[in-house]
Design a protein around this motif. Sequence first.
Motif, PDB file in Angstrom:
ATOM      1  N   HIS A  63      66.912   0.776 -20.949  1.00 47.95           N
ATOM      2  CA  HIS A  63      66.749   2.473 -20.408  1.00 47.95           C
ATOM      3  C   HIS A  63      68.396   2.325 -19.108  1.00 47.95           C
ATOM      4  N   ILE A 110      49.919   5.786 -31.397  1.00 44.83           N
ATOM      5  CA  ILE A 110      49.523   4.412 -32.235  1.00 44.83           C
ATOM      6  C   ILE A 110      49.567   3.140 -31.109  1.00 44.83           C
ATOM      7  N   ASN A 114      42.531  -2.434 -30.079  1.00 42.72           N
ATOM      8  CA  ASN A 114      41.576  -2.572 -29.160  1.00 42.72           C
ATOM      9  C   ASN A 114      40.018  -1.765 -29.003  1.00 42.72           C
ATOM     10  N   ALA A 126      46.690   1.845 -24.341  1.00 42.82           N
ATOM     11  CA  ALA A 126      46.888   0.842 -23.158  1.00 42.82           C
ATOM     12  C   ALA A 126      46.574   0.997 -22.024  1.00 42.82           C
ATOM     13  N   GLY A 128      61.904   6.697 -26.900  1.00 46.56           N
ATOM     14  CA  GLY A 128      61.634   7.155 -25.573  1.00 46.56           C
ATOM     15  C   GLY A 128      62.257   6.831 -24.120  1.00 46.56           C
ATOM     16  N   ALA A 141      53.749   3.706 -29.263  1.00 49.77           N
ATOM     17  CA  ALA A 141      53.928   2.901 -28.223  1.00 49.77           C
ATOM     18  C   ALA A 141      53.550   1.245 -28.180  1.00 49.77           C
ATOM     19  N   LYS A 181      49.713 -10.534 -20.087  1.00 51.81           N
ATOM     20  CA  LYS A 181      50.382  -9.402 -21.462  1.00 51.81           C
ATOM     21  C   LYS A 181      51.075 -10.816 -22.657  1.00 51.81           C
ATOM     22  N   PRO A 205      62.401  -0.434 -26.555  1.00 54.09           N
ATOM     23  CA  PRO A 205      63.808  -0.172 -27.382  1.00 54.09           C
ATOM     24  C   PRO A 205      63.122   0.382 -28.748  1.00 54.09           C
TER      25      PRO A 205
HETATM   26  N1  LIG Z   1      59.441   4.815 -21.073  1.00 51.79           N
HETATM   27  C1  LIG Z   1      58.693   3.950 -20.419  1.00 51.79           C
HETATM   28  O1  LIG Z   1      59.689   3.791 -19.755  1.00 51.79           O
HETATM   29  C2  LIG Z   1      58.261   2.630 -20.874  1.00 51.79           C
HETATM   30  C3  LIG Z   1      57.210   1.873 -19.568  1.00 51.79           C
HETATM   31  C4  LIG Z   1      56.565   1.259 -20.149  1.00 51.79           C
HETATM   32  C5  LIG Z   1      56.081   0.268 -21.636  1.00 51.79           C
HETATM   33  N2  LIG Z   1      57.116   0.725 -22.483  1.00 51.79           N
HETATM   34  C6  LIG Z   1      57.292   0.904 -23.525  1.00 51.79           C
HETATM   35  O2  LIG Z   1      55.379   1.373 -24.485  1.00 51.79           O
HETATM   36  C7  LIG Z   1      55.767   0.045 -25.335  1.00 51.79           C
HETATM   37  C8  LIG Z   1      53.833  -0.713 -25.469  1.00 51.79           C
HETATM   38  O3  LIG Z   1      54.532  -1.159 -23.484  1.00 51.79           O
HETATM   39  P1  LIG Z   1      53.010  -1.242 -22.854  1.00 51.79           P
HETATM   40  O4  LIG Z   1      53.519  -2.008 -21.741  1.00 51.79           O
HETATM   41  O5  LIG Z   1      52.281  -0.095 -22.571  1.00 51.79           O
HETATM   42  O6  LIG Z   1      52.469  -2.221 -24.041  1.00 51.79           O
HETATM   43  P2  LIG Z   1      50.376  -2.717 -23.229  1.00 51.79           P
HETATM   44  O7  LIG Z   1      50.428  -4.449 -24.021  1.00 51.79           O
HETATM   45  O8  LIG Z   1      50.289  -2.266 -22.334  1.00 51.79           O
HETATM   46  O9  LIG Z   1      50.250  -1.652 -24.043  1.00 51.79           O
HETATM   47  C9  LIG Z   1      50.071  -1.304 -25.671  1.00 51.79           C
HETATM   48  C10 LIG Z   1      48.798  -1.205 -26.810  1.00 51.79           C
HETATM   49  O10 LIG Z   1      49.483  -1.251 -27.971  1.00 51.79           O
HETATM   50  C11 LIG Z   1      48.252  -1.652 -28.504  1.00 51.79           C
HETATM   51  N3  LIG Z   1      48.154  -2.778 -29.522  1.00 51.79           N
HETATM   52  C12 LIG Z   1      48.441  -3.664 -30.088  1.00 51.79           C
HETATM   53  N4  LIG Z   1      48.663  -4.895 -31.335  1.00 51.79           N
HETATM   54  C13 LIG Z   1      48.389  -3.210 -32.498  1.00 51.79           C
HETATM   55  C14 LIG Z   1      47.881  -3.418 -33.381  1.00 51.79           C
HETATM   56  N5  LIG Z   1      48.632  -3.835 -34.419  1.00 51.79           N
HETATM   57  N6  LIG Z   1      48.308  -1.829 -33.986  1.00 51.79           N
HETATM   58  C15 LIG Z   1      47.481  -0.810 -32.761  1.00 51.79           C
HETATM   59  N7  LIG Z   1      47.537  -1.172 -31.337  1.00 51.79           N
HETATM   60  C16 LIG Z   1      47.857  -2.154 -31.193  1.00 51.79           C
HETATM   61  C17 LIG Z   1      47.637  -2.739 -27.428  1.00 51.79           C
HETATM   62  O11 LIG Z   1      46.130  -3.296 -27.730  1.00 51.79           O
HETATM   63  C18 LIG Z   1      47.525  -2.250 -25.882  1.00 51.79           C
HETATM   64  O12 LIG Z   1      46.400  -1.129 -25.675  1.00 51.79           O
HETATM   65  C19 LIG Z   1      56.188  -1.224 -25.337  1.00 51.79           C
HETATM   66  O13 LIG Z   1      57.913  -0.343 -26.423  1.00 51.79           O
HETATM   67  C20 LIG Z   1      57.466  -0.543 -23.871  1.00 51.79           C
HETATM   68  O14 LIG Z   1      58.740  -1.042 -24.275  1.00 51.79           O
HETATM   69  C21 LIG Z   1      57.951   2.382 -22.499  1.00 51.79           C
END
Ligand SMILES: NC(=O)c1ccc[n+]([C@@H]2O[C@H](COP(=O)([O-])OP(=O)(O)OC[C@H]3O[C@@H](n4cnc5c(N)ncnc54)[C@H](O)[C@@H]3O)[C@@H](O)[C@H]2O)c1
Length: 378
Positions: free
Chosen positions: A185, A11, A39, A14, A123, A73, A165, A98
């Motif tokens: 982290h 879910i 999306n 990105a 994660g 995610a 974003k 988080p």
């Molecule tokens: N572990 C890591 O190193 C790491 C790195 C980057 C991001 N993250 C985490 O991953 C998560 C996402 O971050 P990101 O930067 O990839 O965000 P992002 O905005 O790039 O991606 C999030 C995705 O969720 C979708 N989305 C939004 N609302 C939605 C809904 N209601 N239902 C379904 N999909 C929905 C968006 O369209 C998008 O494709 C966050 O929790 C972030 O902290 C972790």
Amino acid sequence: MKIEPVRFGVIGIADVELGYPDVIYKTPNTELIAVCDINEKLVEGCKEKYKVDGYLDYKELLKRDDIEAVYIALPHYLHYPVAIEALLRGKHVLVEKPIAKTVKEADEIIKIAEEKNLILAVGFQSRGLKFHSQIKEIIEKGEIGFPIRFILEDVKFRTNAYFSKKWRGNWQLSGGGCVINQMVHYFDLLYWYFGKPKEVYGKIKNLFHNVPVDTLVNGIIEFENGTNGVVSLSITDCPHTFYLEIRGTKGNILQKIEMCQDNPNRQIKKTEILKFTTSIPDWIKNCERGMKDVSYVKNVFEEEVIEFKNRDVLLEKFIKAVRGIDKPLCSGKEGIYSLEISNAFVLSSIKRMPIKIPIDRDEYEEILNKLEKGEIKI
Ligand SMILES: NC(=O)c1ccc[n+]([C@@H]2O[C@H](COP(=O)([O-])OP(=O)(O)OC[C@H]3O[C@@H](n4cnc5c(N)ncnc54)[C@H](O)[C@@H]3O)[C@@H](O)[C@H]2O)c1
């Protein structure tokens, strides 16, 4: 060992090529069953690339009985409702960091996972990297004695474009800036090394970015075991640098990562381990000539790596935990401590005082609510 593949739903996509479904698709012992995103283009892209089902509404994906586990995610404000719904539907949950926006939300997610006897993991993939896990091992084996104090500096660089974003620069949708996004982290690693946090005293600020959330964090963290130290964290500095110094009674650890400006994935990682021939309290008692009398052995390791976000260990352990043969790399119960520290930094900065952990859940919800409405500012 042969492991029955875990049937996953993802879910939050990105990116079709490099996003979260791709991570699951490429991981051994998984079967990607379905993806979900609001999306439509991303959903269609994944359906075509991975030959899986796609949904625009996560509730529809969660209704499927053939999905055993979900990888959540999503923007931070969605971690809580989606994790709760997934657990209530009997799915094991791997939620990106988080664990949630607030510790009050995290408490509830953890409680439901326990009641339902389901695996809940967060994660924090850094725990799976040798560079960090070697420090945990050195401390646990007592090789540097009692870890008295630490200095942690992590500086990154994000421009206003990063906040295009909208959820990322918004108290309501992300729960803060770098204090909850990037820096959890490091709060997790510190918890992993030293145990439960006891008190946080700090300041969060934003000097240059056109968003209301923090981009700078400075402060002190004390742990229940007595270790304490300072952190200086930001997303306003270039080039990216990581520096960790841990001073123990029997030795020191110094770690540094320099990231190349033209490619932050190219990193020079250096670890220096110094072990005294006797302990610091002994030197203090018995040495007459001060530093000249202190003898030690020092080892230095340096490597240049291309470091992509490597979730191999995170996923391997999650899959094995679902099959009952391992524990998650970071369980929900452990994953809450980095959020305690993060939320405590916000509280401490607003109240201008040290904050005891566990933090007052209701007080934090109230303060966050005021930050969200713009009634108070950092
Ligand atoms: N572990 C890591 O190193 C790491 C790195 C980057 C991001 N993250 C985490 O991953 C998560 C996402 O971050 P990101 O930067 O990839 O965000 P992002 O905005 O790039 O991606 C999030 C995705 O969720 C979708 N989305 C939004 N609302 C939605 C809904 N209601 N239902 C379904 N999909 C929905 C968006 O369209 C998008 O494709 C966050 O929790 C972030 O902290 C972790």
